[in-house]
Design a protein around this motif. Structure first.
Motif, PDB file in Angstrom:
ATOM      1  N   GLY A 123       8.592   7.037  -6.932  1.00 30.30           N
ATOM      2  CA  GLY A 123       8.761   5.777  -7.650  1.00 30.30           C
ATOM      3  C   GLY A 123       7.705   4.764  -7.255  1.00 30.30           C
ATOM      4  O   GLY A 123       7.130   4.074  -8.102  1.00 30.30           O
ATOM      5  N   SER A 124       7.421   4.666  -5.975  1.00 27.03           N
ATOM      6  CA  SER A 124       6.395   3.737  -5.492  1.00 27.03           C
ATOM      7  C   SER A 124       5.011   4.137  -5.984  1.00 27.03           C
ATOM      8  O   SER A 124       4.184   3.290  -6.340  1.00 27.03           O
ATOM      9  N   ALA A 125       4.742   5.443  -6.005  1.00 26.38           N
ATOM     10  CA  ALA A 125       3.446   5.926  -6.476  1.00 26.38           C
ATOM     11  C   ALA A 125       3.249   5.630  -7.961  1.00 26.38           C
ATOM     12  O   ALA A 125       2.138   5.287  -8.395  1.00 26.38           O
TER      13      ALA A 125
ATOM     14  N   VAL B 206       0.851  -1.189   0.000  1.00 27.64           N
ATOM     15  CA  VAL B 206       0.000   0.000   0.000  1.00 27.64           C
ATOM     16  C   VAL B 206       0.888   1.241   0.000  1.00 27.64           C
ATOM     17  O   VAL B 206       1.909   1.294   0.700  1.00 27.64           O
ATOM     18  N   VAL B 207       0.525   2.225  -0.817  1.00 25.79           N
ATOM     19  CA  VAL B 207       1.282   3.470  -0.893  1.00 25.79           C
ATOM     20  C   VAL B 207       0.481   4.578  -0.223  1.00 25.79           C
ATOM     21  O   VAL B 207      -0.683   4.818  -0.567  1.00 25.79           O
ATOM     22  N   ARG B 208       1.089   5.238   0.740  1.00 28.06           N
ATOM     23  CA  ARG B 208       0.399   6.289   1.471  1.00 28.06           C
ATOM     24  C   ARG B 208       0.097   7.476   0.553  1.00 28.06           C
ATOM     25  O   ARG B 208       0.922   7.886  -0.262  1.00 28.06           O
ATOM     26  N   LYS B 209      -1.081   8.021   0.684  1.00 25.86           N
ATOM     27  CA  LYS B 209      -1.481   9.178  -0.106  1.00 25.86           C
ATOM     28  C   LYS B 209      -0.622  10.386   0.250  1.00 25.86           C
ATOM     29  O   LYS B 209      -0.263  10.596   1.407  1.00 25.86           O
ATOM     30  N   ASN B 210      -0.279  11.160  -0.778  1.00 28.15           N
ATOM     31  CA  ASN B 210       0.528  12.363  -0.595  1.00 28.15           C
ATOM     32  C   ASN B 210      -0.143  13.495  -1.369  1.00 28.15           C
ATOM     33  O   ASN B 210      -0.238  13.446  -2.597  1.00 28.15           O
TER      34      ASN B 210
ATOM     35  N   VAL C 253       3.162   7.341 -18.272  1.00 29.09           N
ATOM     36  CA  VAL C 253       2.655   7.853 -17.008  1.00 29.09           C
ATOM     37  C   VAL C 253       3.614   8.910 -16.484  1.00 29.09           C
ATOM     38  O   VAL C 253       4.840   8.754 -16.568  1.00 29.09           O
ATOM     39  N   ILE C 254       3.068   9.983 -15.938  1.00 29.34           N
ATOM     40  CA  ILE C 254       3.898  11.061 -15.409  1.00 29.34           C
ATOM     41  C   ILE C 254       3.461  11.394 -13.992  1.00 29.34           C
ATOM     42  O   ILE C 254       2.273  11.301 -13.653  1.00 29.34           O
ATOM     43  N   ALA C 255       4.425  11.775 -13.154  1.00 26.77           N
ATOM     44  CA  ALA C 255       4.152  12.185 -11.781  1.00 26.77           C
ATOM     45  C   ALA C 255       4.527  13.649 -11.606  1.00 26.77           C
ATOM     46  O   ALA C 255       5.602  14.082 -12.039  1.00 26.77           O
TER      47      ALA C 255
ATOM     48  N   VAL D 210      -0.239  11.545  -9.885  1.00 28.33           N
ATOM     49  CA  VAL D 210       0.220  10.636 -10.925  1.00 28.33           C
ATOM     50  C   VAL D 210      -0.884  10.509 -11.967  1.00 28.33           C
ATOM     51  O   VAL D 210      -2.046  10.228 -11.635  1.00 28.33           O
ATOM     52  N   LEU D 211      -0.521  10.707 -13.240  1.00 23.97           N
ATOM     53  CA  LEU D 211      -1.507  10.748 -14.318  1.00 23.97           C
ATOM     54  C   LEU D 211      -1.015   9.984 -15.542  1.00 23.97           C
ATOM     55  O   LEU D 211       0.193   9.911 -15.793  1.00 23.97           O
TER      56      LEU D 211
END
Length: 251
Positions: free
Chosen positions: A202-204, A109-113, A164-166, A118-119
């Motif tokens: 990276g994880s997101a 699970v990745v914590r929301k930031n 995909v871009i962050a 991320v799109l």
């Protein structure tokens, strides 16, 4: 668990010559991309066979203005000691790749930031993606970065590739390409700007891939001597095998 091999990894380039010893891959649209212009051995060559293959590839590349030779060896087989000694003596860079896969529901699970978005790349943010890629590709030279733009544009129109871009605090900070096949999806070209690392980007990016393709295993290739491979193991990726590679760049 599905079984994957390096044959499941996309190769940008076409086989233009083949014999009992090797396949020769070539990508004339981007001659400076080493991973698309190389020889892949079907079996471990003898030292004499390697020398002959290297002479052939060097001549072929030199006639097209290419300043490198690159070779991949059969999966899960290490070149013989005589070859390894030859690589050291004649200044070949050698290393190995590792293949990993994961089921999306096994990814942590990745914590929301709130600072991170991320799109999928669309026409609205494609220019930001191109600029980010260009900045990252400059480490391999300006000519390479300029040529890579054409590949990014081609991928943008390919229904089997998702870019995909962050954005971190509204600024382009990382990206990943996703190669879609019937069997799996492949994470490729995962990168985060150095100034934006250690922020979970990276994880997101990986989490976005997992959520986009929940029913397909995700595969990737890692440098066997890079610290990133340790991150993948901690993220529950499963190891499948290794592949040795060598290359030499001529000044």
């Amino acid at each position: 668990m599905s079984v994957f091999t390096f044959k499941d990894i996309q190769t940008v380039g076409q086989v233009i010559a083949e014999n009992e010893l090797y396949r020769h891959y070539h990508f004339p649209e981007m001659l400076s991309m080493y991973d698309s212009n190389f020889i892949e051995f079907k079996r471990i060559p003898s030292l004499d066979e390697f020398k002959q293959s290297a002479e052939y590839l060097r001549k072929f590349h030199k006639s097209r203005g290419q300043n490198h030779v690159k070779f991949y060896f059969p999966e899960n087989q290490k070149p013989i000691k005589e070859l390894m000694a030859y690589f050291r003596e004649f200044c070949y860079d050698s290393g190995y790749l590792e293949l990993y896969s994961i089921q999306p529901d096994h990814f942590p699970v990745v914590r929301k930031n709130s600072n991170l978005e991320v799109l999928q790349v669309t026409e609205e943010n494609f220019e930001a993606y191109l600029k980010l890629q260009y900045e990252e590709d400059l480490q391999f030279g300006e000519a390479f970065a300029k040529q890579k733009v054409g590949l990014h544009k081609w991928n943008f129109t390919d229904k089997n590739v998702m870019q995909v871009i962050a954005f971190y605090e509204g600024i382009p900070a990382g990206s990943v390409d996703v190669i879609i096949s019937d069997k799996s999806v492949e994470i490729d070209n995962l990168s985060v700007l150095e100034a934006c690392q250690r922020k979970g980007i990276g994880s997101a990016l990986q989490r976005f891939v997992m959520d986009s393709f929940p029913d397909k295993p995700v595969i990737l290739v890692a440098d066997g001597e890079d610290t990133a491979r340790e991150m993948y193991r901690k993220q529950n990726y499963q190891y499948h095998g290794f592949q040795y590679e060598v290359q030499k760049v001529y000044e």
